[in-house]
Scaffold this active site. Sequence first.
Site, short mmCIF file in Angstrom:
data_model
loop_
_atom_site.label_atom_id
_atom_site.label_comp_id
_atom_site.label_asym_id
_atom_site.label_seq_id
_atom_site.Cartn_x
_atom_site.Cartn_y
_atom_site.Cartn_z
CE LYS A 112 97.34 31.54 54.38
NZ LYS A 112 99.14 32.38 55.66
C1 PLP Z 1 93.30 34.94 52.91
C2 PLP Z 1 94.55 35.49 53.27
N1 PLP Z 1 94.58 36.82 52.39
C3 PLP Z 1 95.93 37.04 53.26
C4 PLP Z 1 96.80 36.74 54.44
C5 PLP Z 1 98.44 37.82 55.30
O1 PLP Z 1 99.38 36.54 54.75
P1 PLP Z 1 100.56 36.85 55.07
O2 PLP Z 1 100.34 35.64 56.69
O3 PLP Z 1 101.79 35.34 54.23
O4 PLP Z 1 101.07 37.90 55.16
C6 PLP Z 1 96.51 35.40 55.14
C7 PLP Z 1 97.45 34.44 56.12
O5 PLP Z 1 98.00 35.02 55.92
C8 PLP Z 1 95.21 35.34 54.03
O6 PLP Z 1 94.95 33.70 54.82
N1 LIG Z 2 96.93 33.87 58.35
C1 LIG Z 2 97.19 32.90 58.33
C2 LIG Z 2 98.25 32.94 59.79
C3 LIG Z 2 98.91 31.99 59.87
O1 LIG Z 2 100.07 32.34 58.99
P1 LIG Z 2 100.98 31.48 58.06
O2 LIG Z 2 101.75 32.04 57.19
O3 LIG Z 2 102.63 31.83 59.24
O4 LIG Z 2 100.84 30.15 58.22
C4 LIG Z 2 96.82 31.76 58.28
O5 LIG Z 2 95.74 31.89 57.50
O6 LIG Z 2 96.29 30.75 59.36
#
Ligand code: PLP
Ligand SMILES: N[C@@H](CCOP(=O)(O)O)C(=O)O
Length: 463
Positions: A112
């Site tokens: 993120k």
């Molecule tokens: C460590 C990790 N891997 C994978 C994901 C999944 O990614 P997305 O929500 O973009 O599908 C998340 C949360 O979003 C995450 O925090």
């Molecule tokens: N896995 C995510 C959930 C929120 O997802 P986002 O990509 O829409 O911000 C988290 O870690 O909070």
Amino acid sequence: MKYASTRGNVAGIGFIDAFMMGLANDGGLLIPEQIPQVSVAQLEQWRTLEYTELVQAIFELYVDGEIPSGELKQLIESSYATFRTPEVTPVQQLKDDLYLLELFHGPTFAFKDVALQFMGQLYSYVATKTGQKINILGATSGDTGASAIAGLRGKEGIKICILHPEGKVSRVQELQMTTVLDDNVLNLSVEGNFDDCQRMIKELFSDIDFKNKHQLAAINSINFIRIMAQTVYYFYAYFRITEPGSTKKINFSVPTGNFGDIFAGYLAKRMGLPIHKLILATNENNILERFINQGVYKPDQFKMTYSPSMDIQVASNFERYLYYVTGENTEQVKSFMQQFAEKGEIVIDSAMLAIVQAEFSAYGVAGELCLQTISKYNEETNYLLDPHSACGVAAAEQCAGQAEITVSLATAHPAKFDEAISLCGIKQTFPDAIAELSNKQQRQTKVDGDLAAITDELITFYG
Ligand SMILES: Cc1ncc(COP(=O)(O)O)c(C=O)c1O
Ligand SMILES: N[C@@H](CCOP(=O)(O)O)C(=O)O
């Protein structure tokens, strides 16, 4: 470049307005009116760029002159100066046909940071230029919240409130959020699961009077800028593992919850990056695996797993994909979303399912397989995967074909998820920034999973 809603009632808005709108005001999601196209010649010119230069080249296509190039460069450089490696998202070879794209070298050790360090700079840029107060509202299953708080803490003119599901994030994730004591940060620990948190913030963003009155802004992947920033590392990884003129079949395997990260890969492909297959990895919360394999999008019972950040049933970016798979048909998107609201499911026909299956493969990784994958790679290659990245690798093993090369996204550092790592009998060493967290004071407010209670907290906090 202008932006429009997947539901057709918002169109023609510029980059900064799209950024500030977050969720489209008609309840849909914003997407670029035309996806920028990158030619083969252009791709070859980008091949040797440093990470931040590549970010600038790609962002220019979307920003379309709304931020002067010199200022954009400064924003980008400040964003990625906080990473622990100049490569920002380095690629490691795990075995002959499998690479890992390491996305956890930012301040909070999760992918993120790649987008949220930039969004923190961009919100600050807008607040300074316009003198506007900005009140951020987000929901997290653990990583987005920590990363957004790290990107926005202490920033002038900006407040940030994050909802996380009480007891359903890892210990380190909770500490990363709740040990930040800056006055502009509010952590709400909500009784319920991530889907409840996400549903409630979407309801608040959809109340346009409330949104305008409190100047609400979004940091979740409902904000298109998150997606834009996440496309860059697909290009970067592709250039690291191919030679000019390569005809190799390159797949990306993506641990998936909210469908944001894999949608960024889909967008990179539509921009012209020659990705062969997008492999969607889920845990036991496998609504997206079932959609891709059976054509039915229907939430199941919520399950707590070893990969808590992917404990998501209703994927917020799914609507963006529906827009493209229906041939950019906003009426059909609206009708699908209405069906989902009324009947709790979306069923696509066989022609559409064929398109989906040509673009994606999917595999739901059960808990045991997740732990076995962590142990296996730790023993065989001495590489410690976090449980989310392990789902990506396990899905790659299931879905990649002969003579295909797969880049699996390593979305978090294992130190964030020691609960799962210790179940594998592995004792890991924590980076200092994580080890120090348990000595710090925490602050968070517990609330019922009730919109009225949350709204009251927000009104008091935002003022
Ligand atoms: C460590 C990790 N891997 C994978 C994901 C999944 O990614 P997305 O929500 O973009 O599908 C998340 C949360 O979003 C995450 O925090
Ligand atoms: N896995 C995510 C959930 C929120 O997802 P986002 O990509 O829409 O911000 C988290 O870690 O909070």
